[in-house]
Design a protein around this motif. Structure first.
Motif, mmCIF file in Angstrom:
data_model
loop_
_atom_site.group_PDB
_atom_site.id
_atom_site.type_symbol
_atom_site.label_atom_id
_atom_site.label_comp_id
_atom_site.label_asym_id
_atom_site.label_seq_id
_atom_site.Cartn_x
_atom_site.Cartn_y
_atom_site.Cartn_z
ATOM 1 N N MET A 90 0.852 -1.182 0.000
ATOM 2 C CA MET A 90 0.000 0.000 0.000
ATOM 3 C C MET A 90 0.894 1.239 0.000
ATOM 4 S SD MET A 90 -3.157 -1.012 -0.038
ATOM 5 C CE MET A 90 -4.061 -2.546 0.241
ATOM 6 N N GLU A 126 -6.190 1.027 -2.310
ATOM 7 C CA GLU A 126 -7.432 0.469 -1.770
ATOM 8 C C GLU A 126 -7.849 1.120 -0.463
ATOM 9 O OE1 GLU A 126 -7.771 -4.003 -2.382
ATOM 10 O OE2 GLU A 126 -5.674 -3.641 -2.914
ATOM 11 N N LYS A 127 -6.944 1.859 0.173
ATOM 12 C CA LYS A 127 -7.285 2.567 1.406
ATOM 13 C C LYS A 127 -7.719 3.997 1.147
ATOM 14 C CE LYS A 127 -4.205 -0.153 4.398
ATOM 15 N NZ LYS A 127 -3.056 -0.086 5.335
#
Length: 754
Positions: A90, A126-127
């Motif tokens: 991430m 995705e965060k």
């Protein structure tokens, strides 16, 4: 291709020093986490404001000539691991100025793209964290590469400090980014839009959407829809139709390897109209890959089974013409000239002919090109179509006449090149990424000290691994600058030393030609018609002779130093050895005498006819005295080392006498004597040529192929004709034609006016 040193250009040197400071500052943060997290709203707003400002600037000032500077960044290797071996990361896992090997990011585009030297957009993970994404070496297309909602995989992510002190993702290798189709199982469910939900839609639905995009020239979108259709349980007939449509879309995007695969998949079990279309698609792909013999075989089979197919008949005629060129080396050069004048860019639809040459080892010089049989001066060695070619008209120049609108700067070497290099690098990267079957043509070309990692060009996850830094190095060391062709035309007034440009706005890579090694005393000459390079022998050569060309203008006083810097070798030809032995005092004297001759010859062209005869005679005497003094600065025979400054002086005097008419009548003997001396200054060994009982003129040994050589032979031909020596005039005209063929690549236009 010529590389310039930045110290000669203060403004560029200043930019390089600024770039180095930024790189040092960035490296000082290597391994650190960004000082603060990007605010999502602020980052998106700031990007959109900058994008809008850039679009408005380009819209309202489209014709404004700007200097574009591209910096070659510190090289790094592409990812050569399959996706299954990579670990997901991430944004908050990333640290600055670090290549996160063995990992990947899954990102979604959240803004429209902007394009400058890179394609840019804001992406999220995705965060919901956001970063600027910069993709380099993406092809120019009518449709955007990055569109909101598009999901990508970034392999071995590189978090880079940007020029404004912020940070973002930079991707230099096209194989390090994977554009996921909407139906890919790796796309998170919450990133699906209404059209991309996993609910079932028929193959016909996606095929229809693909056809709609194709009709609007949105070929990348069409490819994605066709691919989705193929995984939506199509019938056999639907599968054939979709593959045929996708094959055509691949052809439109220059992905000829993929187009061939789709056409072959249809041919495995198709018949009737479907087979007819598949055969034609296959032929189109083979033609674009320049596999003309295979193309002809496919089209012959198509014509045999479907004799009423008019398109196949026309394509077979084209392919047969290309095959004839490829095998015989016979071209209609007037047609090539007409195409080069008509087309912009002048990329010609013609085949490469490899004549009596082959690539072999050449000792410490690496690989070279050698003759396979004896050839004569003027014989065609090969005629090669560019592997990639970038055409640029000359629009703006700096005060010293060098093209300065498009610069590629190597900060590490304090050097830069001018012209179409950035565009050409992208073309080369894209061509090999889209058509990995073509990699063998260029992957082993000279790359200097650059060592790529194992696995470059290997197919991993269905795509080739592309190292853009390797290809940049190959291009910088193997590309050729080229002009549009010029006909010799009528004699022009003398211009002094050969003012040949070392810089050209248009560039290309010719793979076979790249194997020719350098010699200032070369035995081959290259010329161009559009993107076709024509190479002919400049002297009689035996079998197994190495073919050499000049890399730089021989009148460039710093050619030795530039060879060392650009290609890491020092030329050891007789001309360079003589340069080393010649003192600066002698060089300065030659330059001074050369300028005096240039001035005298310009004055001579102003005194035409009988009214200026006395003044012309005086100028001729003065010129002869200067030439005699210039000749005294040389010691070695011209057969060993061409006397270039002396050649220019004699050539220009012969041209001046002929152009003004002073060479007619009683002065024809003078033109003949001067013209023959000029040729001997280039190392020509001649039998006959003087007026008298022996009416013959034979070149026993060809000399240096200097600019203006055609003019010199024409002067001799004119003088011989004026004295009634018709056999000598015909011989001189014949040699003029051979030189024209060598220097302009062909002789079909010999004798035509511009």
């Amino acid at each position: 291709m010529n590389t310039l040193q930045a110290q000669d250009f203060p403004q560029i040197l200043e930019r390089i020093e600024n770039q180095k400071r930024m790189l040092r500052n960035a490296q000082s943060h290597a391994g650190q986490r960004p000082a603060r997290k990007n605010d999502r709203v602020e980052t998106i707003i700031r990007f959109n404001i900058a994008r809008t400002a850039g679009l408005q600037s380009r819209q309202y000032e489209p014709g404004l000539s700007r200097t574009s500077m591209s910096f070659i960044p510190p090289p790094y290797a592409p990812c050569a691991q399959p996706f299954c071996e990579l670990k997901k990361s991430m944004f908050n896992d990333l640290v600055l100025e670090t290549h996160h090997r063995g990992t990947y990011l899954l990102v979604r585009v959240v803004t429209p793209q902007d394009r400058m030297t890179a394609v840019m957009a804001i992406v999220e993970d995705e965060k919901g964290e956001v970063l600027l994404l910069q993709l380099y070496h993406q092809a120019e297309m009518t449709e955007d590469v990055l569109v909101p909602g598009k999901v990508l995989i970034v392999k071995d992510p590189y978090l880079k400090l940007t020029a404004d002190g912020r940070h973002g993702l930079r991707v230099d290798h096209v194989s390090d980014v994977v554009f996921l189709p909407a139906h890919d199982e790796r796309v998170p469910f919450f990133w699906h839009s209404e059209l991309t939900t996993p609910q079932h839609k028929s193959a016909d639905f996606w095929k229809t959407k693909g056809n709609d995009c194709f009709g609007r020239a949105k070929y990348q979108a069409a490819l994605e829809h066709y691919t989705r259709a193929l995984v939506s349980s199509p019938t056999t007939e639907e599968c054939h139709t979709i593959n045929l449509n996708r094959s055509l879309a691949y052809l439109k995007t220059n992905s000829f390897d993929a187009a061939l695969v789709d056409a072959n998949s249809v041919l495995e079990d198709a018949n009737g109209k479907t087979k007819e279309k598949a055969l034609f698609r296959k032929a189109q792909a083979l033609y674009s890959l320049q596999r003309y013999r295979e193309c002809c075989d496919v089209l012959k089979a198509l014509r045999l089974e479907y004799p009423d197919n008019a398109s196949a008949k026309a394509k077979l005629n084209e392919a047969a013409s290309r095959l004839a060129e490829q095998t015989s080396g016979k071209y209609h050069f007037k047609k090539l000239h007409a195409e080069a004048v008509r087309l912009r860019p002048p990329q010609l639809d013609h085949a490469t002919y490899t004549g009596p040459v082959e690539v072999r080892q050449s000792g410490s010089r690496g690989r070279g090109l050698f003759t396979t049989k004896a050839v004569k001066a003027g014989d065609l060695l090969f005629c090669e179509k560019a592997f990639v070619y970038a055409f640029h008209e000359i629009e703006g120049t700096s005060g010293d006449g060098r093209l300065m609108t498009n610069l590629l700067i190597d900060a590490n070497a304090n050097s830069f090149t001018s012209g179409a290099q950035p565009e050409l690098i992208t073309m080369l990267v894209q061509k090999l990424y889209q058509n990995p079957s073509l990699a063998s043509a260029v992957k082993d070309l000279h790359r200097g000290s650059y060592s790529p990692i194992q696995g470059v060009f290997d197919i991993i996850d269905e795509n080739p691994v592309i190292d853009s830094f390797l290809l940049t190095r190959i291009l910088l060391l193997n590309s050729f600058g080229c002009r549009l062709p010029e006909k010799a035309g009528a004699l022009k007034p003398p211009v002094g030393l050969d003012r040949l440009d070392d810089l050209f706005p248009s560039l290309g890579v010719w793979a076979l030609a790249s194997h020719m090694n350098h010699s200032c005393l070369s035995n081959a000459f290259r010329s161009f018609i559009g993107d076709m390079m024509i190479v002919r022998a400049t002297e009689d050569l035996p079998a197994n002779a190495e073919i050499t060309i000049q890399y730089l203008n021989p009148f460039n006083p710093q050619r030795q130093q530039k060879y060392i810097k650009n290609w890491a070798f020092a030329c050891d030809c007789a001309m360079c050895e003589e340069d080393d032995r010649t003192s600066d005092v002698v060089v300065a004297k030659r330059n001074t005498l050369g300028k005096s001759l240039e001035q005298l010859h310009r004055l001579l062209t102003r005194h035409r006819g009988s009214s200026g005869a006395a003044k012309a005679a005086s100028l001729i005497r003065k010129s002869s005295a200067v030439l005699a003094e210039l000749e005294g600065t040389y010691s070695r025979p011209a057969e060993e080392v061409p006397r270039l400054a002396l050649w220019v002086g004699y050539r220009d005097l012969a041209c001046a006498l002929t152009v003004t008419g002073a060479g007619l009548g009683s002065n024809s003997q003078k033109v003949i004597d001067i013209g023959l001396k000029a040729l001997r200054c280039l190392g020509f060994v001649l039998d006959g040529g003087s007026l008298g009982t022996k009416q013959r003129l034979v070149v026993k040994k060809w000399g240096y192929m200097g600019a203006g050589l055609i003019d010199c032979w024409i002067c001799l031909k004119t003088a011989y004709a004026n004295t009634g020596s018709h056999e000598l005039a015909l011989a001189a005209q014949g040699y003029a034609k051979v030189c024209y063929r060598i220097q302009l690549g062909e002789d079909e236009t010999f004798g035509e006016e511009d």
